[in-house]
Design a protein around this motif. Structure first.
Motif, PDB file in Angstrom:
ATOM      1  N   ASN A 146      -4.644   3.496 -11.463  1.00 20.46           N
ATOM      2  CA  ASN A 146      -5.573   2.577 -11.929  1.00 20.46           C
ATOM      3  C   ASN A 146      -5.429   1.349 -11.280  1.00 20.46           C
ATOM      4  N   LEU A 147      -4.280   0.577 -11.366  1.00 18.19           N
ATOM      5  CA  LEU A 147      -3.967  -0.566 -10.660  1.00 18.19           C
ATOM      6  C   LEU A 147      -3.933  -0.666  -9.203  1.00 18.19           C
ATOM      7  N   MET A 148      -3.880   0.323  -8.379  1.00 17.80           N
ATOM      8  CA  MET A 148      -3.804   0.429  -7.247  1.00 17.80           C
ATOM      9  C   MET A 148      -5.607   0.458  -6.777  1.00 17.80           C
ATOM     10  N   GLN A 149      -6.190   1.352  -7.644  1.00 17.00           N
ATOM     11  CA  GLN A 149      -7.641   1.259  -7.375  1.00 17.00           C
ATOM     12  C   GLN A 149      -8.181  -0.073  -7.268  1.00 17.00           C
ATOM     13  N   GLU A 174       0.902  -1.090   0.063  1.00 16.27           N
ATOM     14  CA  GLU A 174      -0.029   0.044  -0.096  1.00 16.27           C
ATOM     15  C   GLU A 174       0.874   1.131   0.028  1.00 16.27           C
ATOM     16  N   GLY A 175       2.063   1.151   0.807  1.00 19.80           N
ATOM     17  CA  GLY A 175       2.715   2.466   0.805  1.00 19.80           C
ATOM     18  C   GLY A 175       3.508   2.672  -0.215  1.00 19.80           C
ATOM     19  N   PHE A 176       4.301   1.668  -0.868  1.00 17.74           N
ATOM     20  CA  PHE A 176       5.070   1.860  -2.054  1.00 17.74           C
ATOM     21  C   PHE A 176       4.104   2.043  -3.590  1.00 17.74           C
ATOM     22  N   GLY A 177       2.906   1.449  -3.488  1.00 15.51           N
ATOM     23  CA  GLY A 177       1.983   1.476  -4.521  1.00 15.51           C
ATOM     24  C   GLY A 177       1.293   2.896  -4.462  1.00 15.51           C
ATOM     25  N   GLY A 178       1.272   3.371  -3.349  1.00 15.28           N
ATOM     26  CA  GLY A 178       0.393   4.592  -3.331  1.00 15.28           C
ATOM     27  C   GLY A 178       1.628   5.712  -3.869  1.00 15.28           C
ATOM     28  N   LEU A 179       2.680   5.612  -3.617  1.00 17.84           N
ATOM     29  CA  LEU A 179       3.845   6.388  -3.823  1.00 17.84           C
ATOM     30  C   LEU A 179       3.877   6.382  -5.471  1.00 17.84           C
ATOM     31  N   LEU A 180       3.749   5.375  -6.075  1.00 19.60           N
ATOM     32  CA  LEU A 180       3.890   5.199  -7.435  1.00 19.60           C
ATOM     33  C   LEU A 180       2.482   5.883  -8.132  1.00 19.60           C
ATOM     34  N   ALA A 181       1.634   5.683  -7.598  1.00 18.18           N
ATOM     35  CA  ALA A 181       0.182   6.071  -8.039  1.00 18.18           C
ATOM     36  C   ALA A 181      -0.057   7.750  -7.755  1.00 18.18           C
ATOM     37  N   GLY A 182       0.690   8.073  -7.009  1.00 21.35           N
ATOM     38  CA  GLY A 182       0.759   9.557  -6.959  1.00 21.35           C
ATOM     39  C   GLY A 182       1.464  10.298  -7.816  1.00 21.35           C
ATOM     40  N   HIS A 183       2.306   9.522  -8.751  1.00 18.67           N
ATOM     41  CA  HIS A 183       3.119  10.229 -10.025  1.00 18.67           C
ATOM     42  C   HIS A 183       2.857   9.690 -11.139  1.00 18.67           C
ATOM     43  N   LEU A 184       2.182   8.301 -11.309  1.00 18.52           N
ATOM     44  CA  LEU A 184       1.886   7.686 -12.481  1.00 18.52           C
ATOM     45  C   LEU A 184       0.379   7.489 -12.537  1.00 18.52           C
TER      46      LEU A 184
END
Length: 207
Positions: free
Chosen positions: A196-199, A181-191
């Protein structure tokens, strides 16, 4: 010919943010300005996420190069900040070199503006000093593709590894199970695409 995969080690790496200054950023033409700024801030977020020691430096900021972009000052309020009075190569400034050595790290991540000068010169100097150096290519910028490619070739032939901020994050993280969640959230914040993947992941795990 044998090959040794030299991975980034989150416990043995420091980040050098070199001359991301308001005036110099106006010279970046080898990438879209909005994408470039996003890449720089993504790299900053990665450094904070993994608690990577970070050093900020500027060159002749009272002149046309301008001040450091404020987002980096805000991101690293306690980081060493070396305002070089005139040295073009950051490695020619003793305060900067002392700050790098004080981290005790053997690996250096380097990003800056412009690539063939502000990045290349300290990268080559650090390699000469025996550091493992990784250049974050998409958080570094310059005038055009010709000057960019010449700089990349010069640094890689000297032994630097060329990476992107996304690759830096992945190599530091190593395993999704560490904190998806933490690392994926970081990526989602910039990509946006990664958002979409995280959602989708959040919906699957909620059901």
């Amino acid at each position: 010919m044998s090959f040794t995969y030299q991975r980034l080690n989150k416990d043995d790496v420091a980040l050098l943010m070199v001359d991301h200054q308001a005036g110099l950023l106006s010279l970046v033409r080898d990438s879209n300005p909005d994408e470039f700024k996003n890449n720089v801030l993504a790299l900053a977020d990665i450094a904070r996420f993994f608690d990577i020691p970070t050093i900020l430096t500027t060159s002749f900021e009272d002149g046309p190069n301008g001040p450091l972009v404020p987002e980096l000052k805000e991101a690293f309020p306690d980081a060493p900040y070396i305002a070089r009075p005139g040295q073009i190569n950051a490695w020619d400034n003793q305060d900067f070199v002392d700050a790098v050595k004080a981290t005790g790290k053997k690996q250096l991540l380097v990003a800056g503006v412009v690539t063939e000068v502000c990045v290349s010169f300290p990268v080559l100097s650090a390699l000469e000093e025996g550091y493992e150096v990784f250049v974050v290519t998409d958080a570094s910028g310059t005038f055009n593709l010709t000057t960019r490619d010449a700089a990349w070739n010069r640094m890689s032939q000297a032994g630097a590894q060329l990476m992107t901020w996304f690759a830096v994050g992945g190599e530091l993280h190593r395993d999704w199970r560490n904190d998806i969640e933490g690392f994926g959230g970081l990526l989602a914040g910039h990509l946006p695409a990664y958002s979409n993947l995280m959602q989708s992941y959040a919906q699957q795990t909620a059901s």
